[in-house]
Design an enzyme around this catalytic site. Structure first.
Site, PDB file in Angstrom:
ATOM      1  N   SER A 203      81.896  53.427  38.762  1.00  0.00           N
ATOM      2  CA  SER A 203      82.983  54.372  38.499  1.00  0.00           C
ATOM      3  C   SER A 203      84.275  53.716  38.921  1.00  0.00           C
ATOM      4  O   SER A 203      84.274  52.815  39.747  1.00  0.00           O
ATOM      5  CB  SER A 203      82.787  55.648  39.314  1.00  0.00           C
ATOM      6  OG  SER A 203      83.153  55.432  40.677  1.00  0.00           O
ATOM      7  N   ASP A 204      85.385  54.147  38.350  1.00  0.00           N
ATOM      8  CA  ASP A 204      86.668  53.764  38.934  1.00  0.00           C
ATOM      9  C   ASP A 204      86.727  54.442  40.307  1.00  0.00           C
ATOM     10  O   ASP A 204      85.909  55.321  40.608  1.00  0.00           O
ATOM     11  CB  ASP A 204      87.829  54.203  38.030  1.00  0.00           C
ATOM     12  CG  ASP A 204      89.064  53.333  38.255  1.00  0.00           C
ATOM     13  OD1 ASP A 204      89.210  52.777  39.357  1.00  0.00           O
ATOM     14  OD2 ASP A 204      89.889  53.218  37.329  1.00  0.00           O
ATOM     15  N   CYS A 205      87.669  54.007  41.158  1.00  0.00           N
ATOM     16  CA  CYS A 205      87.591  54.466  42.550  1.00  0.00           C
ATOM     17  C   CYS A 205      87.892  55.953  42.688  1.00  0.00           C
ATOM     18  O   CYS A 205      88.954  56.419  42.282  1.00  0.00           O
ATOM     19  CB  CYS A 205      88.481  53.601  43.419  1.00  0.00           C
ATOM     20  SG  CYS A 205      87.827  51.915  43.455  1.00  0.00           S
TER      21      CYS A 205
END
Ligand SMILES: *[C@@H]1O[C@H](CO)[C@@H](O)[C@H](O)[C@H]1NC(C)=O
Ligand SMILES: *[C@@H]1O[C@H](CO)[C@@H](O)[C@H](O)[C@H]1NC(C)=O
Length: 839
Positions: free
Chosen positions: A360-362
């Site tokens: 996932s993106d952060c």
């Protein structure tokens, strides 16, 4: 070099010493304690325990009143122990040490077995808590199995960077080669250059890991979202607005980083370092007038998805064999990207054959519940992303909420196992479960590669090849190299080495400002920043004008920096900030000769005023040209390099900002005044168009030869009709099949000639204009590009190989790729050549 030798020596000690084994365990459990320590007391205890242990071992003989010889021997042992522990602080962490007895009993350590079998064994040994602990970017060690910690988050967009967690540059390695920001590298239209940059980055990254100065080798680059809107703060990170360019960039870069050949397919599963295609998908808005990427729901048509947003990702996965994908923050047509089974599992893994890990993106999982309210509980968010096919969470959300999701019987443990399988497969492919890394092909890459002379040359070349000459009236450039001339450099971007780097950059190997580079040519160069900062809310115009009046030549170095465009920050206009324009115009008016204007900026700026101002002789766009960018620019200004870059994105006029940035539609809608986006669909006025770029040479083209200018599609019977003004016959590409596509590849030969007096490198762009207009057909579409180096007056023939299914097809409104009957035009420069599809 020295460092490398020390490492090899140490490895020999490791192999034959039992001491090392127990010490390694010690360090492992020590790390675990540190990671889990809840308070300072336990931290201190952990820290001093090993020292105490050594002290006790060493002092024991003294207490027992041993002989002098024995005492000195023990002291020596003690010193060796201390030395090994010291040296071992730079040991890259790895599992399955052959000197560790348990290694022999672990199936996952058997390097002769297939990776999937080894991973299955490993995962089967983990407890639920251990499993859950591995689902986040900072994966802790599992000491009982000799598995060290792993950091999934590292960045290397245009050089190994410290923007993530896995690379810090706080050890003995203080910097890495920092190449131009990607938007400038793209302007070279040279896939082999992109490959070599990727290769250099992958090598430097591996060298850092081998030296024990990185805690991970999974790099979250390239960023291959389409640069759809000129205001996007992260447009600078991308290869621009064209899907073919983005796709080819991703393939070259990924192959380079991962250690594959330029042609690809040679890795056999091993990885030098891991690259990641991001951000999947339709992500290209950060923060614009109150809309954030965290909440944004990108409404995308199937047609735009099929021929604009998805193709770079498809190439990155299929041809690049990328080992990572990052799912984006935004939703696409209502569904959060990281929770989209259709996107992650059906499309990437199923349709494209992706077999890597998906991160996932952060904090992109937490927002599914918090910001988007897409689900009713944190557990539901966890269930959705794992079931969709995501494997690791940048952040800690999965660490916090997966257990309760399992306990609430919302999440079968098999979903966790599936994710872990992908994660440990990558770590194995990186060679981290094969015992001592020095026994592996990538394990011996040494630190002499970091900031090596070869990489420094590449950083310079890529800046030289990307820089675009936008204007050169009366051949104002290059400036003469005369010792006696006087020159002034004016502008807030002239004297900052940092600005040259752009975002997602690490500390560079070298730092030379553009001003310094120019001063190397003209000793007495006068300098004035002209503005307080790039914002230029206050400008010392009178002073700058005074300077300009006194000198022979003026170079203005203006533009943007990261205060104006960056991650989480889009622009709201397309003009130069503050009083920059006023400063430029005033200085240009006062100067003895037309001035040179250099722009540092990632996104385009409306500089129409400068384009039409006779007092401005030349304009250069340099993006953010990296650590050698100052030298590259100076070499172009003084004629030691012939510029040849071409714009990878459209430069729109300032009134383009009346278009809502949130409107994802690529195609225009004339009835509502929506102008469409990028050179493929936007027909409005432009400041500079995609592919524009001058040179000190002039090049001419001749479309010489097209093999098979008729393509017969009468083999299969499935002809369909589409209602338009006319009826059009078309066939879907998937029905035609890959064999047909392969068999009908054809070549196009273009003759290029350099009519100038200087040698130059020139990218040739080949476009296709569809025979018919409307119904969402692009105005034109890039189908090939190649860079050629030509001496003065030299000519060469270059071949493009076209695949009809890929290059002559188009997307229907439903997102189906089809081939239509009729005549299309191949276009290079002013040359056109018809090619007909016959049914
Ligand atoms: C570098 O920084 C990391 C993270 O802050 C830290 O864990 C590590 O010990 C540091 N290394 C050195 C050599 O200072
Ligand atoms: C397709 O058309 C071409 C040209 O008219 C002809 O030569 C060829 O035999 C046709 N193929 C089939 C399978 O009908």
């Amino acid at each position: 070099m020295n460092f490398h030798n020390i490492k090899l020596n140490r490895i020999q000690i490791d192999k034959h010493s039992q001491v090392t084994v127990s010490k390694k365990r010690l360090i492992l459990s020590f790390n675990l304690h540190i990671n889990n320590s809840k308070n300072k007391k336990s931290l201190i205890l952990c820290y001093f325990f090993p020292i105490y242990l050594i002290h006790f071992t060493c002092m024991l003989p003294v207490y027992r009143k041993m002989s002098i010889q024995k005492l000195s021997l023990t002291t020596l042992t003690c010193f060796t122990l201390l030395l090994i522990i010291r040296v071992d602080s730079t040991q890259p962490p790895f599992s399955c040490d052959s000197s560790e007895p348990s290694t022999k009993s672990y199936t996952f350590c058997k390097t002769t077995l297939p990776t999937s079998q080894r991973v299955r064994d490993l995962v089967s040994r983990l407890t639920l808590d251990e499993k859950i602990s591995q689902l986040v970017n900072s994966a802790p060690p599992i000491p009982r199995l000799g598995i060290p910690g792993y950091e999934w988050w590292s960045e290397a967009l245009h050089g190994v960077a410290n923007a993530g967690r896995g690379i810090r540059f706080n050890g003995t390695i203080k910097g890495a080669t920092t190449f131009p920001q990607v938007i400038l590298t793209a302007a070279s239209f040279d896939s082999y250059m992109w490959y070599r940059i990727g290769q250099a980055i992958g090598t430097e990254a591996r060298a850092m890991y081998n030296a024990g100065e990185a805690t991970g080798m999974t790099f979250w680059a390239p960023n291959i979202n389409i640069f759809r809107d000129p205001r996007w703060g992260r447009g600078q990170e991308t290869p621009g607005e064209d899907p073919l360019v983005s796709g080819k960039y991703s393939v070259s870069f990924v192959r380079g980083v991962q250690g594959d050949t330029f042609e690809g397919g040679k890795l056999k599963g091993h990885l030098q370092a891991s690259a990641c295609c991001k951000h999947f998908t339709a992500y290209d808005l950060d923060r614009w007038k109150g809309t954030t990427r965290y909440k944004f729901d990108a409404r995308v048509t199937p047609q735009d998805l099929a021929d604009t947003y998805q193709p770079p990702f498809e190439s990155c996965v299929k041809q690049g064999s990328a080992s990572g994908i990052m799912c984006a923050y935004n939703r696409v047509n209502g569904v959060p990207s990281c929770a989209d089974y259709n996107l992650l599992t059906k499309t990437a893994r199923g349709l494209w054959g992706f077999h890597g890990y998906i991160t996932s993106d952060c904090d992109a999982v937490s927002i599914i519940y918090d910001a988007q309210g897409y689900v009713k509980s944190p557990e539901d968010a966890v269930v959705d992303v794992l079931k969709a096919g995501m494997d690791v969470n940048c952040g800690s959300y999965l660490q916090k909420h997966t257990k309760s999701a399992v306990e609430q019987k919302k999440l079968p443990e098999s979903e966790i196992d599936r994710a872990l399988h992908n994660l440990f497969s990558i770590r194995m492919r990186l060679g981290l479960f094969d015992g001592n890394p020095s026994n592996q092909p990538f394990g011996i890459v040494g630190t002499d590669h970091i900031c090596s002379p070869a990489h420094q040359v590449l950083a310079l070349q890529s800046a030289q090849d990307g820089i675009v000459l936008l204007k050169n009236s009366d051949r104002r450039l290059p400036l003469p190299k005369s010792k006696s001339m006087s020159l002034a450099v004016i502008g807030p971007n002239a004297n900052s080495a940092f600005t040259l780097l752009g975002n997602y950059a690490g500390p560079a190997c070298n730092s030379i400002t553009l001003l310094q580079a120019i001063q190397n040519y003209v000793k007495g160069t006068v300098y004035d920043p002209g503005c307080d900062t790039v914002v230029c809310s206050s400008a010392s115009i009178d002073k700058a004008v005074g300077i300009a009046k006194e000198v022979d030549h003026v170079v203005l170095i203006m533009g943007l920096d990261q205060t104006q465009e960056r991650e989480d920050f889009d622009r709201v206009d397309l003009v130069l900030p503050g009083k920059q324009q006023e400063l430029i115009t005033s200085v240009a008016k006062a100067a003895k000769k037309p001035v040179i204007l250099v722009l540092l900026c990632g996104g385009p700026v409306d500089i129409s005023f400068a384009k039409y101002d006779h007092n401005i002789g030349s304009i250069l766009w340099a993006g953010y040209p990296g650590e050698a960018g100052g030298i590259a620019l100076a070499e172009i200004i003084f004629g030691d390099h012939n510029p040849g870059g071409r714009l990878p994105m459209t430069w729109y006029p300032r009134d383009y900002v009346k278009v809502a940035m949130t409107d994802m539609r690529m195609r225009p809608q004339p009835t509502s005044g929506y102008p469409g986006r990028t050179y493929r669909f936007y027909e409005g006025q432009k400041v500079f168009e995609f592919g524009y770029g001058l040179s000190y040479s002039k090049y001419s083209y001749k479309l010489k030869h097209v093999k098979a200018n008729k393509l017969y599609l009468n083999q299969s019977s499935s002809v369909k009709m589409v209602e338009n003004e006319q009826t059009v016959n078309y066939k879907s590409v998937s029905e035609l099949g890959t064999e047909f596509c392969e068999n009908n590849k054809f070549s196009v030969t273009v003759r290029v000639k350099n009519h100038g007096e200087m040698a130059g490198k020139h990218p040739v762009l080949l476009f296709l204009k569809p025979g018919k207009k409307e119904n969402g057909r692009p105005i034109k579409q890039l189908v090939g590009f190649q860079s050629v180096i030509l001496r003065a007056e030299e000519k060469a023939e270059i071949d493009f190989e076209l695949n009809p299914c890929e290059h002559l097809s188009r997307a229907t409104e439903n997102g189906l790729m089809v081939m239509e009957e009729g005549t299309h035009l191949l276009v290079v420069g002013d040359e056109e050549y018809p090619i007909t599809i016959v049914f």
